[in-house]
Write an enzyme that holds these catalytic residues in place. Structure first.
Site, PDB file in Angstrom:
ATOM      1  N   HIS A  66       0.827  -1.199   0.000  1.00 30.38           N
ATOM      2  CA  HIS A  66       0.000   0.000   0.000  1.00 30.38           C
ATOM      3  C   HIS A  66       0.865   1.254   0.000  1.00 30.38           C
ATOM      4  CE1 HIS A  66       0.777  -1.152   4.181  1.00 30.38           C
ATOM      5  NE2 HIS A  66       0.779   0.136   4.454  1.00 30.38           N
ATOM      6  N   CYS A 171       3.014  -8.069  26.965  1.00 32.65           N
ATOM      7  CA  CYS A 171       4.324  -8.262  27.571  1.00 32.65           C
ATOM      8  C   CYS A 171       5.176  -9.109  26.628  1.00 32.65           C
ATOM      9  CB  CYS A 171       4.204  -8.933  28.940  1.00 32.65           C
ATOM     10  SG  CYS A 171       3.552 -10.616  28.904  1.00 32.65           S
TER      11      CYS A 171
END
Length: 616
Positions: A66, A171
């Site tokens: 894109h 995390c």
């Protein structure tokens, strides 16, 4: 938006290209031939520029190149299909078969990002991808995409709720902190009467993804993350970016700040990710990226080595009387292969965290040089950062090259010069002092008397209990792994004892001193028995966050005692993880059990003394 941008004239169900650039040219040709572009070459430059930042080849055979540029006349999507598949540098390394090229004008809003997000969400569906590959006509392709989108929109409308606050938790390992932070935020928001939705970026992927409509309607957004999460979607919103542990420790403060819109307004930048602001956070994020990707090799390889020891400490040696072919097979798989790879893999992912995909190869080569030349874990750590930052410097230095060479940077210039410069520095600068330091450390530890070994055990075990999964905890755990790699199995036994004691001690305290804990805490205490036995220190975090001045000292003292006793009893642990489940591969397992129980009891007793009775 998707219906307006995707037309049959810009669809090709049988692409001829055999390479990434050929596919790009073929799809740009469709857009140009149908009057969707002003300038073919300018648009191609922007597409290649985007690819140089990171490949738009996703997983599961999908690629979405894109660009947003003045070369685009009409916002469009070109669709292409290659049933044979093409190497498009995809994230999973598999050939790409379905291609969606998004073209957005320079003066448009960030519609191409929105469409990209919606397309990606649609294409997560296995049945849709399979049907797209089977479709025989362009009309079938259109119907599949548009009908699928309609279903998604109906579901969104049926389940829509106006959330005041949104949050994202993540995390490095995606196991404990991610879901604990999510649960803590949701529980606190419920108490405060505030509607919240939390997206988790865990080890199994993104769950409960935030929608564009929810983001638009929310007052504020919390991003509690120690690893990369998608941030551009929050452009223009009040976003507070904090480490994941803050979501556990200070949920009320974060939610209040979000409701009162105290955080700064986030401005989207290509490549901007949570946890990347500030050098200190960046260093920790890069390190944790390496450690988390290293763990499967450490755990799998280490436990296989430990299993080989069950046949005898020297059973893998053909020259020893206790030789066993099974032990040798386990040792070879675990030690010579999986365990050996942990050092270069850690270095490679540190480099990738710093400089994206171009940083992976130079950093991994640096890690391999370290592993092959005696520099070990420390050399790989340095090599990972060295390789990543060298590629960042190369990116800046090569900006002077003409745009026509943009596509060659990630496939030629970055790997060649990155590996060369990193390799030369490793051999000529890094290896000698690091090997000297490693040999000195090994000799020092080998020469320690019993008293000093006990002190070392107290220190590394106490470190495990200070921040329970944070940087200090990870530093101690990493030291233990490095000692296993060097053939010294004593320190990691103390490390694991120190990691098990906090949740076990708290669980014991909630059982004995019930009047010191709330009903919810007593219920959570039951799960701490399992988490502690499994060496998951993070189970103690909610208790430490609620009462840090009492809980943390009690846990550190108990953990230090357990680590010191482990060293005193000369317990060796060749497995990197597993808790009580790896007792059979330890030396002196019964006394190790005594050490862990003693530390847990001390922690429980201290909590009973320090905490005051409460009335619910």
């Amino acid at each position: 938006m998707l219906k307006d941008m995707l037309i049959k004239n810009c669809m090709n169900l049988n692409l001829k290209g055999k390479t990434k650039e050929e596919i790009i040219d073929e799809m740009i040709g469709m857009l140009m031939d149908n009057g969707r572009l002003n300038d073919r070459e300018e648009y191609k430059k922007e597409i290649l520029k985007r690819e140089s930042q990171s490949s738009t080849g996703l997983e599961e055979g999908i690629a979405i190149p894109h660009a947003k540029t003045k070369a685009v006349k009409i916002p469009s999507i070109a669709f292409g299909r290659s049933l044979e598949g093409v190497d498009y540098d995809s994230l999973d390394g598999e050939p790409s078969k379905l291609f969606f090229m998004i073209a957005a004008p320079a003066d448009a809003t960030d519609s191409h990002i929105e469409v990209l997000s919606k397309l990606t969400t649609l294409l997560l569906d296995d049945n849709l991808r399979e049907n797209l590959l089977k479709a025989e006509t362009k009309d079938e392709i259109l119907n599949l995409l548009l009908d699928e989108r309609k279903v998604k929109e109906e579901e969104k409308e049926d389940n829509n709720q106006n959330f005041t606050v949104l949050a994202v938790t993540a995390c490095p390992t995606g196991i404990a902190h991610t879901y604990m932070a999510a649960d803590t935020l949701m529980k606190k928001a419920k108490e405060m009467g505030i509607a919240i939705k939390v997206e988790t970026n865990g080890s199994t992927g993104v769950k409960n993804r935030l929608t564009d409509e929810e983001i638009k309607n929310a007052k504020g957004i919390i991003v509690a993350a120690d690893k990369n999460v998608e941030m551009d979607r929050f452009h223009g919103k009040h976003v507070e970016i904090v480490p994941v542990v803050e979501g556990i420790k200070n949920p009320e403060k974060l939610i209040k700040n979000a409701v009162e819109q105290k955080a700064k307004i986030y401005k989207a930048q290509s490549g901007k990710t949570a946890g990347s602001s500030g050098e200190k956070k960046g260093f920790y994020k890069h390190l944790m990226s390496g450690v988390s990707n290293m763990l499967p090799f450490v755990v799998g390889g280490g436990i296989l080595i430990a299993l080989s020891f069950m046949f005898g400490i020297k059973a893998a040696d053909p020259a020893d009387p206790s030789f066993s072919p099974i032990a040798k097979l386990l040792s070879d798989i675990g030690g010579k292969n999986a365990f050996f790879l942990m050092v270069p893999v850690m270095a490679g992912f540190i480099g990738m965290s710093i400089a994206d995909r171009p940083g992976f190869a130079p950093a991994m080569v640096a890690g391999l040089i370290s592993a092959n030349n005696g520099a070990g874990f420390l050399g790989a750590l340095i090599g990972g950062f060295l390789g990543g930052y060298i590629v960042l410097l190369l990116k800046k230095a090569l900006r002077v090259l003409p745009e026509s060479l943009e596509g060659l940077k990630p496939v030629l210039f970055y790997p060649v010069f990155g590996i060369l410069i990193t390799g030369v520095l490793m051999y000529k600068v890094i290896l000698t002092p690091v090997v000297f330091l490693n040999n000195g450390m090994t000799s020092f530890l080998g020469g320690l008397g019993t008293g000093n070994l006990v002190l070392l055990g107290v220190i590394v075990a106490g470190m495990m209990a200070i921040d329970m999964g944070g940087p200090i905890n990870k530093a101690s755990f990493t030291f233990g792994i490095a000692m296993i790699a060097a053939g010294n199995y004593y320190p990691h036994a103390a490390v694991m004892a120190g990691g098990m004691v906090p949740p076990l001690g708290i669980a014991l305290a909630t059982t004995i001193y019930k009047n010191r804990f709330t009903k919810d805490e007593r219920e959570a205490g039951k799960t701490c028995y399992i988490m502690g036995a499994s060496f998951i220190t993070e189970g103690a975090i909610p208790f430490a966050a609620a009462d840090p001045m009492r809980v943390i000292p009690a846990c550190v003292i108990g953990a230090g005692l357990a680590g010191g006793l482990s060293m005193l009893f000369k317990v060796q642990l060749p497995a990197p993880h597993g808790g009580l489940f790896v007792l059979p591969v330890m030396t002196n397992p019964m006394m190790y059990l005594v050490a862990v129980i003693a530390g847990s009891v001390v922690t429980a007793l201290l909590l009973g003394i320090l905490k005051k009775p409460i009335t619910e």
